[in-house]
Motif scaffolding. Structure first.
Motif, PDB file in Angstrom:
ATOM      1  N   GLY A 160      25.439 -17.744  83.960  1.00 23.30           N
ATOM      2  CA  GLY A 160      23.477 -18.304  83.793  1.00 23.30           C
ATOM      3  C   GLY A 160      22.817 -17.966  82.827  1.00 23.30           C
ATOM      4  O   GLY A 160      21.886 -18.506  82.358  1.00 23.30           O
ATOM      5  N   PHE A 161      23.593 -17.156  82.003  1.00 23.75           N
ATOM      6  CA  PHE A 161      22.988 -16.455  80.957  1.00 23.75           C
ATOM      7  C   PHE A 161      23.678 -17.154  79.750  1.00 23.75           C
ATOM      8  O   PHE A 161      24.371 -16.452  78.670  1.00 23.75           O
ATOM      9  CB  PHE A 161      23.249 -14.881  80.624  1.00 23.75           C
ATOM     10  CG  PHE A 161      21.978 -14.707  79.720  1.00 23.75           C
ATOM     11  CD1 PHE A 161      20.208 -14.374  79.430  1.00 23.75           C
ATOM     12  CD2 PHE A 161      23.104 -13.403  79.025  1.00 23.75           C
ATOM     13  CE1 PHE A 161      20.240 -13.668  78.565  1.00 23.75           C
ATOM     14  CE2 PHE A 161      22.541 -12.642  77.648  1.00 23.75           C
ATOM     15  CZ  PHE A 161      21.411 -12.859  77.646  1.00 23.75           C
ATOM     16  N   ASP A 162      22.944 -17.699  78.608  1.00 25.66           N
ATOM     17  CA  ASP A 162      23.510 -17.764  77.047  1.00 25.66           C
ATOM     18  C   ASP A 162      22.667 -16.749  76.015  1.00 25.66           C
ATOM     19  O   ASP A 162      21.766 -16.350  75.515  1.00 25.66           O
ATOM     20  CB  ASP A 162      23.145 -19.599  76.302  1.00 25.66           C
ATOM     21  CG  ASP A 162      22.672 -19.761  75.334  1.00 25.66           C
ATOM     22  OD1 ASP A 162      24.105 -18.037  73.943  1.00 25.66           O
ATOM     23  OD2 ASP A 162      23.806 -20.507  74.918  1.00 25.66           O
ATOM     24  N   LEU A 163      23.576 -15.749  75.678  1.00 22.61           N
ATOM     25  CA  LEU A 163      22.916 -14.594  74.321  1.00 22.61           C
ATOM     26  C   LEU A 163      22.769 -15.070  73.378  1.00 22.61           C
ATOM     27  O   LEU A 163      21.515 -14.991  73.296  1.00 22.61           O
ATOM     28  CB  LEU A 163      24.688 -13.432  74.186  1.00 22.61           C
ATOM     29  CG  LEU A 163      23.998 -12.098  73.692  1.00 22.61           C
ATOM     30  CD1 LEU A 163      23.004 -11.138  73.946  1.00 22.61           C
ATOM     31  CD2 LEU A 163      25.656 -11.360  73.372  1.00 22.61           C
ATOM     32  N   GLY A 164      23.425 -15.839  72.743  1.00 22.66           N
ATOM     33  CA  GLY A 164      22.573 -16.526  72.004  1.00 22.66           C
ATOM     34  C   GLY A 164      21.833 -16.914  71.700  1.00 22.66           C
ATOM     35  O   GLY A 164      20.748 -17.415  70.745  1.00 22.66           O
ATOM     36  N   ALA A 165      20.814 -17.833  73.092  1.00 24.11           N
ATOM     37  CA  ALA A 165      20.008 -18.532  72.423  1.00 24.11           C
ATOM     38  C   ALA A 165      18.846 -17.489  73.161  1.00 24.11           C
ATOM     39  O   ALA A 165      17.490 -17.675  72.315  1.00 24.11           O
ATOM     40  CB  ALA A 165      20.261 -19.484  73.588  1.00 24.11           C
ATOM     41  N   PHE A 166      19.182 -16.261  74.069  1.00 27.21           N
ATOM     42  CA  PHE A 166      17.803 -15.235  74.059  1.00 27.21           C
ATOM     43  C   PHE A 166      17.241 -15.095  73.309  1.00 27.21           C
ATOM     44  O   PHE A 166      16.471 -14.280  72.783  1.00 27.21           O
ATOM     45  CB  PHE A 166      18.600 -14.648  75.043  1.00 27.21           C
ATOM     46  CG  PHE A 166      17.807 -13.102  76.001  1.00 27.21           C
ATOM     47  CD1 PHE A 166      16.298 -13.701  76.112  1.00 27.21           C
ATOM     48  CD2 PHE A 166      17.297 -12.557  75.187  1.00 27.21           C
ATOM     49  CE1 PHE A 166      15.642 -12.441  76.482  1.00 27.21           C
ATOM     50  CE2 PHE A 166      17.407 -11.268  75.471  1.00 27.21           C
ATOM     51  CZ  PHE A 166      15.977 -11.196  76.191  1.00 27.21           C
ATOM     52  N   VAL A 167      18.331 -14.467  72.516  1.00 25.97           N
ATOM     53  CA  VAL A 167      18.031 -13.715  71.343  1.00 25.97           C
ATOM     54  C   VAL A 167      17.182 -14.663  70.124  1.00 25.97           C
ATOM     55  O   VAL A 167      16.871 -14.250  69.742  1.00 25.97           O
ATOM     56  CB  VAL A 167      19.612 -12.837  70.377  1.00 25.97           C
ATOM     57  CG1 VAL A 167      19.216 -12.047  69.359  1.00 25.97           C
ATOM     58  CG2 VAL A 167      20.105 -12.387  70.969  1.00 25.97           C
ATOM     59  N   GLN A 168      17.615 -16.023  69.905  1.00 20.24           N
ATOM     60  CA  GLN A 168      17.529 -16.694  69.003  1.00 20.24           C
ATOM     61  C   GLN A 168      15.748 -16.798  69.518  1.00 20.24           C
ATOM     62  O   GLN A 168      14.699 -16.587  68.357  1.00 20.24           O
ATOM     63  CB  GLN A 168      18.191 -17.974  68.542  1.00 20.24           C
ATOM     64  CG  GLN A 168      18.713 -18.369  68.239  1.00 20.24           C
ATOM     65  CD  GLN A 168      19.242 -17.279  66.728  1.00 20.24           C
ATOM     66  OE1 GLN A 168      18.152 -17.952  65.434  1.00 20.24           O
ATOM     67  NE2 GLN A 168      19.692 -16.426  66.390  1.00 20.24           N
ATOM     68  N   ALA A 169      15.412 -17.296  70.540  1.00 28.87           N
ATOM     69  CA  ALA A 169      14.642 -17.054  71.325  1.00 28.87           C
ATOM     70  C   ALA A 169      13.076 -16.168  70.817  1.00 28.87           C
ATOM     71  O   ALA A 169      12.136 -16.218  70.855  1.00 28.87           O
ATOM     72  CB  ALA A 169      14.627 -17.816  72.459  1.00 28.87           C
ATOM     73  N   THR A 170      13.808 -14.747  71.234  1.00 33.00           N
ATOM     74  CA  THR A 170      13.104 -13.839  70.936  1.00 33.00           C
ATOM     75  C   THR A 170      12.571 -13.466  70.056  1.00 33.00           C
ATOM     76  O   THR A 170      11.471 -13.085  69.219  1.00 33.00           O
ATOM     77  CB  THR A 170      13.946 -12.632  71.501  1.00 33.00           C
ATOM     78  OG1 THR A 170      14.322 -12.942  72.960  1.00 33.00           O
ATOM     79  CG2 THR A 170      13.038 -11.209  71.364  1.00 33.00           C
ATOM     80  N   LEU A 171      13.586 -13.686  69.478  1.00 36.74           N
ATOM     81  CA  LEU A 171      13.684 -13.158  67.204  1.00 36.74           C
ATOM     82  C   LEU A 171      12.443 -14.389  67.038  1.00 36.74           C
ATOM     83  O   LEU A 171      11.324 -14.158  66.153  1.00 36.74           O
ATOM     84  CB  LEU A 171      14.322 -13.871  66.324  1.00 36.74           C
ATOM     85  CG  LEU A 171      15.556 -12.638  66.803  1.00 36.74           C
ATOM     86  CD1 LEU A 171      16.917 -12.960  66.734  1.00 36.74           C
ATOM     87  CD2 LEU A 171      14.642 -11.129  66.852  1.00 36.74           C
ATOM     88  N   ALA A 172      12.291 -15.726  66.938  1.00 38.62           N
ATOM     89  CA  ALA A 172      11.286 -16.654  67.157  1.00 38.62           C
ATOM     90  C   ALA A 172       9.962 -16.367  67.382  1.00 38.62           C
ATOM     91  O   ALA A 172       8.947 -16.512  66.269  1.00 38.62           O
ATOM     92  CB  ALA A 172      11.697 -18.317  67.787  1.00 38.62           C
ATOM     93  N   GLU A 173       9.904 -15.763  68.999  1.00 43.35           N
ATOM     94  CA  GLU A 173       9.256 -15.554  69.261  1.00 43.35           C
ATOM     95  C   GLU A 173       7.618 -14.274  68.070  1.00 43.35           C
ATOM     96  O   GLU A 173       7.125 -14.263  67.827  1.00 43.35           O
ATOM     97  CB  GLU A 173       9.149 -14.841  71.045  1.00 43.35           C
ATOM     98  CG  GLU A 173       7.800 -13.956  71.597  1.00 43.35           C
ATOM     99  CD  GLU A 173       7.404 -14.170  72.750  1.00 43.35           C
ATOM    100  OE1 GLU A 173       7.258 -14.319  73.621  1.00 43.35           O
ATOM    101  OE2 GLU A 173       8.772 -13.029  72.479  1.00 43.35           O
ATOM    102  N   ASP A 174       8.886 -13.685  68.095  1.00 45.03           N
ATOM    103  CA  ASP A 174       8.228 -12.406  67.127  1.00 45.03           C
ATOM    104  C   ASP A 174       8.507 -13.052  65.857  1.00 45.03           C
ATOM    105  O   ASP A 174       7.513 -12.825  64.674  1.00 45.03           O
ATOM    106  CB  ASP A 174      10.234 -11.890  66.761  1.00 45.03           C
ATOM    107  CG  ASP A 174       8.543  -9.698  66.985  1.00 45.03           C
ATOM    108  OD1 ASP A 174       7.584  -9.518  67.138  1.00 45.03           O
ATOM    109  OD2 ASP A 174       9.294  -8.315  66.659  1.00 45.03           O
ATOM    110  N   LEU A 175       9.283 -13.831  65.200  1.00 45.51           N
ATOM    111  CA  LEU A 175       9.078 -14.089  63.264  1.00 45.51           C
ATOM    112  C   LEU A 175       8.060 -15.536  63.771  1.00 45.51           C
ATOM    113  O   LEU A 175       7.332 -15.656  62.199  1.00 45.51           O
ATOM    114  CB  LEU A 175      10.134 -14.624  62.958  1.00 45.51           C
ATOM    115  CG  LEU A 175      10.798 -13.656  62.687  1.00 45.51           C
ATOM    116  CD1 LEU A 175      12.470 -13.509  62.898  1.00 45.51           C
ATOM    117  CD2 LEU A 175      10.787 -11.968  61.993  1.00 45.51           C
ATOM    118  N   GLY A 176       7.521 -16.281  64.414  1.00 44.45           N
ATOM    119  CA  GLY A 176       6.822 -17.508  64.540  1.00 44.45           C
ATOM    120  C   GLY A 176       7.418 -18.266  63.849  1.00 44.45           C
ATOM    121  O   GLY A 176       8.767 -18.807  63.167  1.00 44.45           O
TER     122      GLY A 176
END
Length: 282
Positions: free
Chosen positions: A8-24
């Protein structure tokens, strides 16, 4: 340490979403303005407090996402108890990428290690009693799989992952159904294999058992009442204590003979671990 794999956890998607939140929609304007493009850094992540480690593989994912050639050496394992001042991870790679990934990586490992550390304190408090610590669904939306992973690293077992993997009949279900027995009967008629029933009175126990509950959740009962409930159940189904459990009260609860104790505080109230990351130019 291999890449973390959790159902139930996608590491790649989590990383990308978190970085996108920081980088806008832009970039790390500070690092790009201040740090030369070809500069390389060496860094060490370390703990400033004694902790139980959780989330290092996830933290590494942020650095790898921005610098696929980054060199990462894991110095400890998730679930390991370490002393203050312990080095956790060593990195070498592009300076800009490291600085951009730093906050997301630290936020994640600090949060998960904080949960694992608090969980271990509760587990240690009931050592030798035979009771098992459980987590709950009191998790930050979107982070349940990770937070429940962290509780396992701290020595707890997972309760329900969600609303889908077991029935838990609570007071509002009982009120609508017209009683404990009728609520359990309906769950059994629906073909549900695991049925947990929350009871807050001793007189609800026998009707729940007769109707076919598979576990009793004894809610907000004092130790003396819990002990009587456990005696009444007599091992016919597992018993779980829940409600208002604190670190200073959990031992007395465990000594009543309950099989499980569920604690929302280990995910809901865990302070972040004090973990830092220091860089130096190569």
């Amino acid at each position: 340490m291999s890449e973390l794999r959790l159902d139930g956890f996608d590491l790649g998607a989590f990383v990308q979403a978190t970085l996108a939140e920081d980088l806008g929609s832009g970039k790390d304007i500070t690092s790009e303005a201040v740090i030369p493009a070809d500069l390389r850094f060496e860094g060490v992540m370390d703990s400033r407090d004694p902790i139980v480690v959780a989330g290092l593989s996830i933290a590494a994912g942020f650095f790898r996402a921005l610098d696929p050639d980054v060199e990462i050496e894991m110095l400890v394992d998730d679930g390991q108890r370490v002393a203050a001042g312990t080095d956790l991870m060593r990195l070498r790679g592009r300076a800009r990428a490291m600085l951009t990934a730093e906050r997301s990586a630290l936020n994640t490992v600090q949060h998960l290690s904080g949960i694992a550390t608090l969980t271990r304190a509760y587990v240690d408090a009931i050592a030798g009693t035979g009771a098992t610590l459980l987590d709950t669904r009191k998790t930050i939306p979107g982070l349940r799989v990770l937070e429940k992973y962290a509780t396992r690293m701290g020595g707890a077992a997972n309760h329900r992952m969600g609303l889908w993997d077991a029935a838990m009949i609570k007071d509002n279900h009982v009120a609508v159904a017209g009683g404990v027995a009728e609520a359990v009967r309906r769950a059994r008629a629906a073909g549900i294999a695991e049925i947990i029933v929350e009871v807050d009175r001793i007189d609800q126990i026998e009707p729940a058992l007769a109707a076919g509950t598979t576990r009793l959740l004894l809610d907000n009962m004092e130790p003396a009442t819990l002990r009587g409930a456990v005696t009444l159940v007599g091992g016919r189904v597992p018993t779980e204590a829940s409600g208002g459990v604190r670190l200073d009260t959990i031992r007395a609860i465990a000594e009543t003979g309950v099989d499980f104790i569920s604690v929302g505080r280990i995910t809901q109230s865990a302070p972040a671990a004090d973990i830092g990351l220091d860089f130096a130019s190569l």
